[in-house]
Design an enzyme around this catalytic site. Structure first.
Site, PDB file in Angstrom:
ATOM      1  N   ASP A 286      -6.280  28.949 -37.593  1.00 42.42           N
ATOM      2  CA  ASP A 286      -6.355  29.752 -36.971  1.00 42.42           C
ATOM      3  C   ASP A 286      -7.263  31.501 -37.095  1.00 42.42           C
ATOM      4  O   ASP A 286      -5.994  31.697 -37.548  1.00 42.42           O
ATOM      5  CB  ASP A 286      -5.532  30.311 -35.887  1.00 42.42           C
ATOM      6  CG  ASP A 286      -4.759  28.837 -35.243  1.00 42.42           C
ATOM      7  OD1 ASP A 286      -5.566  28.296 -34.736  1.00 42.42           O
ATOM      8  OD2 ASP A 286      -3.737  29.075 -35.075  1.00 42.42           O
TER       9      ASP A 286
ATOM     10  N   GLU B  52      -8.769  28.511 -25.097  1.00 44.77           N
ATOM     11  CA  GLU B  52      -7.768  28.943 -25.984  1.00 44.77           C
ATOM     12  C   GLU B  52      -8.683  30.350 -26.982  1.00 44.77           C
ATOM     13  O   GLU B  52      -9.865  29.981 -27.359  1.00 44.77           O
ATOM     14  CB  GLU B  52      -6.779  28.373 -26.689  1.00 44.77           C
ATOM     15  CG  GLU B  52      -7.048  27.105 -27.149  1.00 44.77           C
ATOM     16  CD  GLU B  52      -5.550  26.333 -27.491  1.00 44.77           C
ATOM     17  OE1 GLU B  52      -5.233  25.903 -27.420  1.00 44.77           O
ATOM     18  OE2 GLU B  52      -6.571  25.289 -28.868  1.00 44.77           O
TER      19      GLU B  52
END
Length: 550
Positions: free
Chosen positions: A58, A231
């Site tokens: 991420d 997301e």
């Protein structure tokens, strides 16, 4: 940069190592990790992808002047939120960790894959911001710092902002916004139906403006096709357009990166007709998969790049190195961003950008060998602990690491005497010298995916005997695969060799110079993310427990 990393390690660990009480302990004199594959070896004038091998998922990136800063998710591991620094997007140094003290957040009793999800790092007007989610540990929050190496503030919690993966966007007029993943309006229409929402936030007070919530994306690019898990949103303003990029498809083989745009935040975002702009799901076989969760950055010269996560499977979708940080140039076509053409594989090497030094080792190259002789009073910042910032059970002195057992098992969610270093290669060897464990203490080497899936090469010391054993923990069930009794009480070298699909454990008696294998080769897939679940990669670690356990 190296000096700052060392000083941060002292802050993180050195002040949290109180004197031991008189209890049974285990002592390790060194630890060594050595890669044996060739994935980080590149030709002159090139650099390798991933730029951060191992469990660094991420990625989010920002820039201050000509220096770039990157942050990754850390879940329930501590210290948390590793921050990397670079002047050229190629050579990265660990600058510190944004979460390094218990006053900031607690991960007590959390599963390994809970805790810190998907941070965003941004720089604005002399201040660095990180906004992220502490899953099952308080929700969304913002921390700030004048220097990314720290110190970082205690969190400002954002109870109004639900869900996960918050982004911070500061517009040209100074107004700031949070975009994030959350439940869709009304009842979900299908499994994985999520939405992206927007809030306005006052940067002076770090308070969300009430009644400013707005729906940006419902479902994904085309809700009629039931897209899942929209997301990781990030918003940018480029040439009069607002761009919103998100991950879609879930962080596995169907992962992708999509993009939308609008002329005004008060108007709907329109999806790009050629989405996704990055994916590997259209390739039946690939050395790199699961690409997505991207963030964009522009250089001072005007070039664009994207960092994103991807995985390197070795069998099916089994990978032990976790979700790693990759980078690719980003181009613009008809005012839309492009990362990788459809059907093309992610390159494992890239040309070195013009003007970048080629005689300096990259983070990937340096990661091929890690050795710790424990000759500092502070633990090396590569060592991760589970669930807690306080490590009173660990001490380094006189070129040795001493672990004091805390629990009877590494399986339960209570804090354990465990330190782990990321697995960064599919072929490696790792070894440690165990000087001794006092009676009542079991200690050794762990190949760890989570508390329910790991291997433990342990040495159990009693008043009358010393037993070396290999233990497998699969879905929480403990199986002792092999054990042997050793004579004497001298130092032992514990070793594991990983050849992609297998793990071979061995032990060597230092005094007698005798080495023996412990058990048969074991499947490495046990400690893969695919088998064990969750979002993290494997760690190679040191552990001590009381002998009453398991």
């Amino acid at each position: 940069m190296a000096r700052r990393a060392s000083s941060i390690a002292t802050i993180v660990l050195g002040s949290l190592l109180p004197a031991f009480t008189a209890q049974a302990t285990a002592t390790f004199s060194w630890f060594d990790y050595q890669a044996s594959d060739t994935t980080s070896q590149v030709e002159q004038g090139q650099f390798s992808n991933p730029i951060l091998p191992g469990f660094y998922p991420d990625p989010s990136i920002t820039r201050k002047d000509d220096t770039y800063y990157l942050v990754n998710s850390s879940f329930a591991y501590t210290p948390g939120l590793p921050i990397f620094e670079s002047q050229d997007l190629v050579h990265w140094e660990l600058a510190g960790h944004a979460l390094n003290r218990p006053s900031q957040v607690t991960f007590e009793n959390l599963n390994t894959s809970r805790g810190i999800f998907a941070p965003t790092i941004r720089y604005h007007d002399g201040l660095f911001y990180i906004i992220t989610t502490a899953v099952d540990a308080g929700g969304n929050f913002i921390i700030t710092a004048e220097d990314p190496a720290g110190p970082w503030s205690d969190p400002v919690w954002l109870p109004e902002v639900g869900g996960i993966d918050p982004d911070l966007f500061v517009d040209e007029d100074g107004r700031a916004y949070i975009a994030h993943n959350d439940a869709p309006p009304g009842e979900p229409l299908y499994d994985g139906h999520r939405a992206v929402w927007l809030w306005e936030i006052d940067l002076d007070t770090l308070k969300v403006k009430k009644d400013s919530r707005k729906l940006l994306i419902n479902g994904g690019v085309d809700i009629s096709k039931q897209p899942v898990w929209i997301e990781g949103p990030h918003i940018y303003r480029v040439n009069g357009w607002y761009y919103l990029t998100c991950a879609e498809g879930g962080t596995s083989v169907n992962h992708s990166q999509v993009v939308f745009r609008t002329r005004s935040l008060s108007e709907p975002f329109v999806p790009y007709e050629n989405n996704p702009i990055l994916t590997q799901r259209d390739r039946p076989q690939s050395d790199i998969t699961s690409t997505g969760h991207a963030d964009f950055i522009q250089t001072p010269q005007g070039d664009w790049w994207s960092v994103f996560l991807a995985t390197r499977p070795y069998e099916g979708n089994h990978y032990n190195t976790g979700r790693e940080t990759f980078i690719l140039p980003l181009t613009w076509k008809e005012e839309w961003p492009h990362i990788l053409p459809a059907g093309e594989p992610v390159p494992t090497t890239l040309p070195m950008p013009v003007g970048v030094a080629t005689d300096k080792a990259t983070f990937a190259e340096r990661s091929r060998h890690f050795r710790d002789d424990f000759d500092s009073t502070a633990l090396d910042p590569q060592w991760l602990g589970l669930n807690t910032f306080e490590r009173g059970w660990a001490a380094t002195e006189k070129s040795a690491l001493t672990l004091q057992p805390v629990t009877t098992s590494l399986r339960n969610a209570e804090q354990s005497a465990f330190l782990g270093k990321r697995q960064q290669h599919m072929q490696f060897s790792a070894s440690t010298q165990l000087e001794g464990a006092e009676p009542g203490t079991t200690a050794g080497l762990v190949v760890f995916q989570n508390r329910r899936y790991h291997y433990f090469l342990g040495v159990e010391q009693t008043d009358t005997q010393r037993i070396v054993f290999l233990e497998k923990v699969e879905d929480g069930k403990v199986t002792r695969l092999h054990e042997t009794e050793l004579n004497g009480s001298g130092a032992l070298i514990l070793r594991v060799e990983n050849q992609e699909k297998t793990l071979q454990f061995s032990v060597k008696d230092v005094a007698g110079n005798k080495q023996m294998t412990i058990g048969e080769p074991q499947p490495a897939t046990l400690v893969s993310t695919q088998s064990a679940g969750g979002f993290v990669g494997a760690l190679i670690g040191l552990h001590a427990r009381t002998s009453a356990g398991e």
